[in-house]
Design an enzyme around this catalytic site. Structure first.
Site, short mmCIF file in Angstrom:
data_model
loop_
_atom_site.label_atom_id
_atom_site.label_comp_id
_atom_site.label_asym_id
_atom_site.label_seq_id
_atom_site.Cartn_x
_atom_site.Cartn_y
_atom_site.Cartn_z
CE LYS A 160 -4.05 2.34 1.35
NZ LYS A 160 -5.34 2.39 1.98
CG ASN A 174 -10.83 1.73 -4.69
OD1 ASN A 174 -10.99 1.60 -3.49
ND2 ASN A 174 -10.54 2.88 -5.25
CG HIS A 228 -17.70 0.89 -2.02
ND1 HIS A 228 -16.86 1.86 -2.52
CD2 HIS A 228 -17.07 0.39 -0.93
CE1 HIS A 228 -15.77 1.94 -1.76
NE2 HIS A 228 -15.88 1.05 -0.79
P1 NAD Z 1 -14.92 -1.05 12.15
O1 NAD Z 1 -14.15 0.17 12.29
O2 NAD Z 1 -16.40 -0.96 12.16
O3 NAD Z 1 -14.47 -2.08 13.27
C1 NAD Z 1 -15.06 -3.34 13.31
C2 NAD Z 1 -15.59 -3.71 14.68
O4 NAD Z 1 -14.53 -4.20 15.46
C3 NAD Z 1 -16.21 -2.59 15.47
O5 NAD Z 1 -17.37 -3.07 16.07
C4 NAD Z 1 -15.16 -2.25 16.52
O6 NAD Z 1 -15.71 -1.75 17.70
C5 NAD Z 1 -14.53 -3.59 16.75
N1 NAD Z 1 -13.14 -3.57 17.15
C6 NAD Z 1 -12.15 -2.81 16.63
N2 NAD Z 1 -10.97 -3.17 17.14
C7 NAD Z 1 -11.22 -4.15 18.04
C8 NAD Z 1 -10.39 -4.94 18.87
N3 NAD Z 1 -9.09 -4.83 18.84
N4 NAD Z 1 -11.00 -5.84 19.66
C9 NAD Z 1 -12.33 -6.00 19.66
N5 NAD Z 1 -13.16 -5.32 18.86
C10 NAD Z 1 -12.59 -4.40 18.06
O7 NAD Z 1 -14.55 -1.82 10.78
P2 NAD Z 1 -13.19 -2.01 9.97
O8 NAD Z 1 -13.36 -3.25 9.23
O9 NAD Z 1 -12.00 -1.83 10.82
O10 NAD Z 1 -13.20 -0.77 8.96
C11 NAD Z 1 -14.16 -0.66 7.95
C12 NAD Z 1 -14.19 0.75 7.47
O11 NAD Z 1 -12.93 1.11 6.91
C13 NAD Z 1 -15.22 1.02 6.40
O12 NAD Z 1 -15.94 2.17 6.70
C14 NAD Z 1 -14.40 1.24 5.15
O13 NAD Z 1 -15.02 2.10 4.24
C15 NAD Z 1 -13.15 1.83 5.72
N6 NAD Z 1 -11.98 1.66 4.86
C16 NAD Z 1 -11.23 2.77 4.61
C17 NAD Z 1 -10.08 2.67 3.85
C18 NAD Z 1 -9.21 3.88 3.65
O14 NAD Z 1 -8.28 3.81 2.84
N7 NAD Z 1 -9.44 4.96 4.36
C19 NAD Z 1 -9.70 1.43 3.33
C20 NAD Z 1 -10.48 0.31 3.61
C21 NAD Z 1 -11.62 0.45 4.39
N1 GLY Z 2 -8.45 1.41 0.24
C1 GLY Z 2 -8.26 2.08 -1.01
C2 GLY Z 2 -7.25 3.16 -0.96
O1 GLY Z 2 -6.69 3.48 0.07
O2 GLY Z 2 -7.01 3.77 -1.96
#
Ligand code: NAD
Ligand code: GLY
Length: 371
Positions: A232, A250, A257
């Site tokens: 990345k 993506n 999405h």
């Molecule tokens: P999330 O942030 O909802 O976390 C998932 C769950 O795990 C939550 O319920 C949280 O409370 C719990 N949790 C987190 N850490 C924990 C731990 N250590 N122990 C126990 N529970 C824990 O989901 P996610 O999968 O981390 O992130 C998904 C989001 O990321 C989406 O909104 C997606 O669009 C975004 N995303 C952004 C990018 C970017 O480049 N900015 C890339 C990929 C995904």
């Molecule tokens: N997760 C896609 C990006 O960071 O571009």
């Protein structure tokens, strides 16, 4: 614990920033991981109730050595709250605490907390520094790196946001011990993603070590996080603002999405939607003559072994197409998909609607309408 913890670092370099991703078990309690960050009187740890209860007090204690006042804010949990109303809670807190433009925000949690905290940091007083402290596998391998921040709109994922790079990313692998199994699987989707788009040797490695990853073997997780971050960082370093190559990150996301928005945010986890979306995008690549069906089957098998769905949800064809036309990669109403031109190499291309719907139908319990 103040002794330095075994760790590795990956550096991200963009035209206007350079920062490290620190990766190791126990970094939350390792004082050296928190040195050298911007000085400020105040720091705010943004988290949610689950993660704050687990790790908030330890981080607060660690940061108290660097900031005179460290407050903690809990956002409501989950993708359904990645919205304006929740973002505003961060601004309310910052203003109520009298936070100035040097205040450092620490995003403690998964991608939802990370994306929202980053967007708040990008816009509060026109920009304050922030640090990513990802605690999900998905956030450690993807969302905390590269500076994409933002919130959802009911009409589309991540539609409002900013590119804004963190000062540092601190991945404490020990936090993955408390992650629910479903969330671990969701994170594996983004790990698997890096193979077909950039590194087939890494895909071979994931196939060979998937059981170890699911069993949370420390060495396997450390390698998966580090190699994902290396890939990345390399892609983001070349194309921070997604003028071109960054779009390959993506892979699976146009379909994914659409699933997330179409089923209602929070019904399918982001990683689950991406897992299924990668199978659909591979199928579309095969339909367009880019890869063979053996490649699609190989990817589908791995996604399924990771505990992720490989059957698309039942949605009318017109709805699929409408949702995908809202994708940020669409241009002039034409959907552009990240496709696998050859294993390890991704490209972005449009595709005829009928071919797209047929690809979905091949992996769907119910045929989309119009196929
Ligand atoms: P999330 O942030 O909802 O976390 C998932 C769950 O795990 C939550 O319920 C949280 O409370 C719990 N949790 C987190 N850490 C924990 C731990 N250590 N122990 C126990 N529970 C824990 O989901 P996610 O999968 O981390 O992130 C998904 C989001 O990321 C989406 O909104 C997606 O669009 C975004 N995303 C952004 C990018 C970017 O480049 N900015 C890339 C990929 C995904
Ligand atoms: N997760 C896609 C990006 O960071 O571009």
């Amino acid at each position: 614990m103040n002794a330095a913890t075994a760790r590795t670092a990956v550096t991200v370099t963009t035209p206007h920033s350079r920062y490290d991703i620190l990766i190791g078990a126990g970094l939350l309690a390792d004082a050296t991981a928190w040195q050298g960050l911007p000085a400020a009187t105040q720091a705010v740890i943004v988290s949610n109730p689950t993660v704050d209860a687990l790790y908030g007090p330890a981080l607060q204690a660690m940061l108290s050595a660097h900031h005179a006042r460290v407050s903690r804010l809990q956002l409501p949990e989950g993708e359904a709250h990645k919205d304006w109303a929740t973002l505003n809670l961060i601004f309310d807190h910052l203003l109520a605490q009298g936070c100035d433009r040097k205040t450092v925000l620490y995003a403690l949690g998964g991608g939802v907390v990370g994306d929202m905290t980053g967007f708040a940091a990008a816009s509060y007083m026109r920009g304050v520094p922030f640090v990513q402290v990802p605690t999900t596998l998905l956030a450690q391998v993807d969302s905390s790196v590269g500076g994409k921040t933002g919130i959802n709109h009911p009409r589309g994922k991540n539609m409002i946001g900013a590119f804004y790079q963190p000062q540092r990313v601190v991945c404490d692998l020990a936090t993955l011990a408390s992650l629910p199994a479903r969330e671990l699987s969701a994170g594996l989707a983004e790990v698997i993603k890096y193979g077909p788009i950039a590194d087939m040797a890494f895909l071979d490695w994931i196939e060979a070590h998937l059981d170890a990853l699911l069993a949370r073997d420390a060495a396997a997780l450390a390698h998966a996080v580090r190699r994902s971050c290396e890939i990345k960082a390399e892609v983001v370093g070349e194309d921070e603002r997604e003028g071109g190559r960054r779009a390959i990150l993506n892979f699976g996301h146009t379909f994914g999405h659409a699933i997330e928005a179409g089923m209602g945010y929070g019904q399918w986890l982001h990683g689950e939607a991406v897992g299924c979306g990668m199978v659909l995008a591979a199928e579309l690549s095969a339909a367009l003559g880019m890869v063979d069906t053996a490649f699609v089957q190989r990817l589908a098998r791995l996604v399924e072994r990771a505990g992720l769905p490989v059957r698309a949800p039942a949605m009318a064809g017109a709805r699929w197409l409408d949702l995908m036309r809202a994708d940020k990669k669409a241009q002039g109403g034409e959907i552009r998909f990240v496709l696998i031109e050859s294993p390890g190499h991704a490209v972005m291309r449009p595709a005829p609607d009928a071919t797209v719907l047929r690809a979905i139908a091949r992996h769907s319990a119910t045929l989309p309408e119009g196929t």
